[in-house]
Design an enzyme around this catalytic site. Structure first.
Site, PDB file in Angstrom:
ATOM      1  N   SER A  37       0.825  -1.216   0.000  1.00  0.00           N
ATOM      2  CA  SER A  37       0.000   0.000   0.000  1.00  0.00           C
ATOM      3  C   SER A  37       0.853   1.257   0.000  1.00  0.00           C
ATOM      4  CB  SER A  37      -0.884   0.031   1.253  1.00  0.00           C
ATOM      5  OG  SER A  37      -1.750  -1.058   1.272  1.00  0.00           O
ATOM      6  N   ASN A  61      -3.099   6.135  -1.404  1.00  0.00           N
ATOM      7  CA  ASN A  61      -3.014   6.212   0.060  1.00  0.00           C
ATOM      8  C   ASN A  61      -2.425   7.520   0.567  1.00  0.00           C
ATOM      9  OD1 ASN A  61      -4.294   3.906   1.056  1.00  0.00           O
ATOM     10  ND2 ASN A  61      -2.667   2.665   0.189  1.00  0.00           N
ATOM     11  N   HIS A 118      -0.814  -2.363  -7.234  1.00  0.00           N
ATOM     12  CA  HIS A 118      -1.619  -2.059  -6.058  1.00  0.00           C
ATOM     13  C   HIS A 118      -3.101  -2.202  -6.397  1.00  0.00           C
ATOM     14  CE1 HIS A 118      -2.929   1.060  -2.837  1.00  0.00           C
ATOM     15  NE2 HIS A 118      -2.936  -0.155  -2.345  1.00  0.00           N
ATOM     16  N   GLU A 149      -3.291   0.499  -9.314  1.00  0.00           N
ATOM     17  CA  GLU A 149      -2.174   1.461  -9.410  1.00  0.00           C
ATOM     18  C   GLU A 149      -0.933   0.670  -9.787  1.00  0.00           C
ATOM     19  OE1 GLU A 149      -1.860   5.292  -6.493  1.00  0.00           O
ATOM     20  OE2 GLU A 149      -1.998   3.385  -5.504  1.00  0.00           O
TER      21      GLU A 149
HETATM   22  N1  LIG Z   1      -6.562  -4.468   3.108  1.00  0.00           N
HETATM   23  C1  LIG Z   1      -6.626  -3.557   2.152  1.00  0.00           C
HETATM   24  O1  LIG Z   1      -7.634  -2.849   1.986  1.00  0.00           O
HETATM   25  C2  LIG Z   1      -5.470  -3.389   1.197  1.00  0.00           C
HETATM   26  C3  LIG Z   1      -5.672  -2.705  -0.018  1.00  0.00           C
HETATM   27  C4  LIG Z   1      -4.614  -2.615  -0.934  1.00  0.00           C
HETATM   28  C5  LIG Z   1      -3.373  -3.155  -0.604  1.00  0.00           C
HETATM   29  N2  LIG Z   1      -3.194  -3.796   0.594  1.00  0.00           N
HETATM   30  C6  LIG Z   1      -1.878  -4.380   0.866  1.00  0.00           C
HETATM   31  O2  LIG Z   1      -1.937  -5.772   0.576  1.00  0.00           O
HETATM   32  C7  LIG Z   1      -1.045  -6.488   1.442  1.00  0.00           C
HETATM   33  C8  LIG Z   1      -1.827  -7.544   2.181  1.00  0.00           C
HETATM   34  O3  LIG Z   1      -2.836  -6.915   2.935  1.00  0.00           O
HETATM   35  P1  LIG Z   1      -4.093  -7.737   3.491  1.00  0.00           P
HETATM   36  O4  LIG Z   1      -5.077  -6.709   3.937  1.00  0.00           O
HETATM   37  O5  LIG Z   1      -4.490  -8.778   2.518  1.00  0.00           O
HETATM   38  O6  LIG Z   1      -3.426  -8.426   4.779  1.00  0.00           O
HETATM   39  P2  LIG Z   1      -3.973  -9.692   5.602  1.00  0.00           P
HETATM   40  O7  LIG Z   1      -3.453  -9.489   6.993  1.00  0.00           O
HETATM   41  O8  LIG Z   1      -5.434  -9.875   5.406  1.00  0.00           O
HETATM   42  O9  LIG Z   1      -3.239 -10.922   4.896  1.00  0.00           O
HETATM   43  C9  LIG Z   1      -1.863 -11.109   4.914  1.00  0.00           C
HETATM   44  C10 LIG Z   1      -1.599 -12.586   4.672  1.00  0.00           C
HETATM   45  O10 LIG Z   1      -0.192 -12.775   4.515  1.00  0.00           O
HETATM   46  C11 LIG Z   1       0.140 -14.001   5.121  1.00  0.00           C
HETATM   47  N3  LIG Z   1       1.574 -14.012   5.447  1.00  0.00           N
HETATM   48  C12 LIG Z   1       2.230 -13.225   6.328  1.00  0.00           C
HETATM   49  N4  LIG Z   1       3.549 -13.562   6.344  1.00  0.00           N
HETATM   50  C13 LIG Z   1       3.698 -14.582   5.439  1.00  0.00           C
HETATM   51  C14 LIG Z   1       4.817 -15.357   5.026  1.00  0.00           C
HETATM   52  N5  LIG Z   1       6.022 -15.173   5.541  1.00  0.00           N
HETATM   53  N6  LIG Z   1       4.616 -16.315   4.085  1.00  0.00           N
HETATM   54  C15 LIG Z   1       3.398 -16.527   3.569  1.00  0.00           C
HETATM   55  N7  LIG Z   1       2.284 -15.818   3.927  1.00  0.00           N
HETATM   56  C16 LIG Z   1       2.445 -14.865   4.875  1.00  0.00           C
HETATM   57  C17 LIG Z   1      -0.738 -14.073   6.368  1.00  0.00           C
HETATM   58  O11 LIG Z   1      -0.883 -15.416   6.846  1.00  0.00           O
HETATM   59  C18 LIG Z   1      -2.043 -13.504   5.832  1.00  0.00           C
HETATM   60  O12 LIG Z   1      -2.903 -14.503   5.353  1.00  0.00           O
HETATM   61  C19 LIG Z   1      -0.392  -5.441   2.345  1.00  0.00           C
HETATM   62  O13 LIG Z   1       0.831  -5.062   1.787  1.00  0.00           O
HETATM   63  C20 LIG Z   1      -1.393  -4.281   2.300  1.00  0.00           C
HETATM   64  O14 LIG Z   1      -0.795  -3.048   2.573  1.00  0.00           O
HETATM   65  C21 LIG Z   1      -4.221  -3.938   1.499  1.00  0.00           C
END
Ligand SMILES: NC(=O)c1ccc[n+]([C@@H]2O[C@H](COP(=O)([O-])OP(=O)(O)OC[C@H]3O[C@@H](n4cnc5c(N)ncnc54)[C@H](O)[C@@H]3O)[C@@H](O)[C@H]2O)c1
Length: 308
Positions: A144, A215, A165, A177
């Site tokens: 993000s 963001n 993104h 993005e």
């Molecule tokens: N949530 C949002 O609205 C959103 C929007 C756009 C981008 N993002 C970005 O997307 C990414 C993920 O966000 P999210 O909301 O899906 O997070 P989340 O917490 O829902 O999911 C993260 C996942 O990564 C897994 N994980 C962590 N460490 C790991 C490893 N070493 N090996 C394998 N899997 C691993 C976890 O088990 C979990 O299932 C982040 O970088 C976030 O900034 C989030």
């Protein structure tokens, strides 16, 4: 649908004065998704729905099970609402292959990382991916806000590294993005630009700056809403009502923060604060406290609102 096949332009070097040493063709048909949380499951669903083979990896088997269930429910909904036939749903589900280990990515043309927003974790994972994947594999991050240029520099393929993104919920949101690291080659950029169009989404290209565009604008608004609550100006529901009814936002900022994940919101504010060195981006102490308490929002069952 077929794979994305591209002939890069002759100026594919990131440094314009250095011509490409060899012509390459980038074929993308097998996609790896690392992290099966909120975003990873949505990204996997979108690619599988468009006929790509998807390898979905998470080190927590429970997250993989949950993701498969969520994808199934989302595809069922599409069948009920009409845009998808039952056969297409079954094919999409069939295209997703889950595994707990990254060696599953050995045949992938592109791996999109969507793990928690922590730079050291992401960098360590990209270094492992760099060892596991063939030279031709493009690595992308769904971060993000974290610098793509820094993450690219940690690999031996910085020209084949880029930010993709996606927006939440991925299946419904049109925008992706595309963030070019300083090192990203034109060929990599063009391959991913084409790919985003192939999955029926709209790419917008931005430079690698803290928070990119989305963001940098959204998160200070959410942070200000948290400050408004922290200072007792109004209740959560009233703050959200002002923005929904008064500004025509589909969700209020606190509800949206719960949806994104308060842990993710906090990391993004810290990236903006550190990146711009400007106090206007300081995270609200209440946001920090909520995260310290484990109140991450919808995914943990409690944030500014409660979720059963
Ligand atoms: N949530 C949002 O609205 C959103 C929007 C756009 C981008 N993002 C970005 O997307 C990414 C993920 O966000 P999210 O909301 O899906 O997070 P989340 O917490 O829902 O999911 C993260 C996942 O990564 C897994 N994980 C962590 N460490 C790991 C490893 N070493 N090996 C394998 N899997 C691993 C976890 O088990 C979990 O299932 C982040 O970088 C976030 O900034 C989030």
């Amino acid at each position: 649908m077929g794979p994305v096949l591209l002939q890069p332009r002759s100026d594919c070097s990131p440094l314009r004065n250095q011509p490409c040493k060899r012509k390459q063709v980038m074929t993308i048909s097998n996609i790896g998704v690392l992290g099966a949380g909120t975003m990873g499951s949505g990204i996997a669903q979108v690619f599988a729905r468009q006929g790509f083979q998807v390898q979905l990896v998470d080190n927590q088997p429970s997250r993989l099970q949950h993701a498969v269930l969520e994808i199934q429910q989302s595809l069922d909904k599409e069948v009920a609402q009409g845009p998808l036939s039952a056969t297409q749903r079954d094919q999409a589900a069939h295209n997703i292959h889950t595994a707990p280990q990254m060696d599953r990515f050995v045949d992938c043309d592109l791996v999109i990382e969507a793990v928690s927003e922590e730079e050291p974790t992401k960098i360590a994972l990209f270094q492992s991916l760099d060892r596991i994947c063939p030279d031709s594999t493009i690595l992308a991050s769904n971060t993000s806000a974290i610098s793509l240029t820094r993450m690219a520099a940690a690999t031996n393929r910085s020209d084949r590294f880029m930010g993709m993104h996606f927006m939440n919920p991925v299946a419904q949101m049109d925008l992706v993005e595309l963030i070019r690291a300083l090192q990203t080659s034109d060929a990599t950029y063009q391959a991913l630009h084409e790919l985003v169009q192939r999955i029926q989404k709209t790419p917008v290209t931005v430079k690698d700056y803290p928070g990119f565009v989305s963001n940098r604008i959204l998160m200070p608004m959410i942070n200000e809403a948290v400050y408004t609550l922290y200072e007792g100006v109004a209740s959560s529901t009233d703050i959200d009502a002002v923005m929904k009814l008064g500004m025509n936002h589909p969700m209020g900022p606190l509800e949206l923060a719960d949806f994104i994940g308060l842990d993710t919101c906090l990391v993004i504010m810290n990236v903006l604060h550190d990146g711009f060195r400007d106090s206007k981006y300081r995270p609200c102490p209440l946001l920090q406290q909520m995260v310290d308490a484990g109140y991450y929002g919808k995914k943990s069952g409690r944030g500014f609102y409660s979720y059963s």
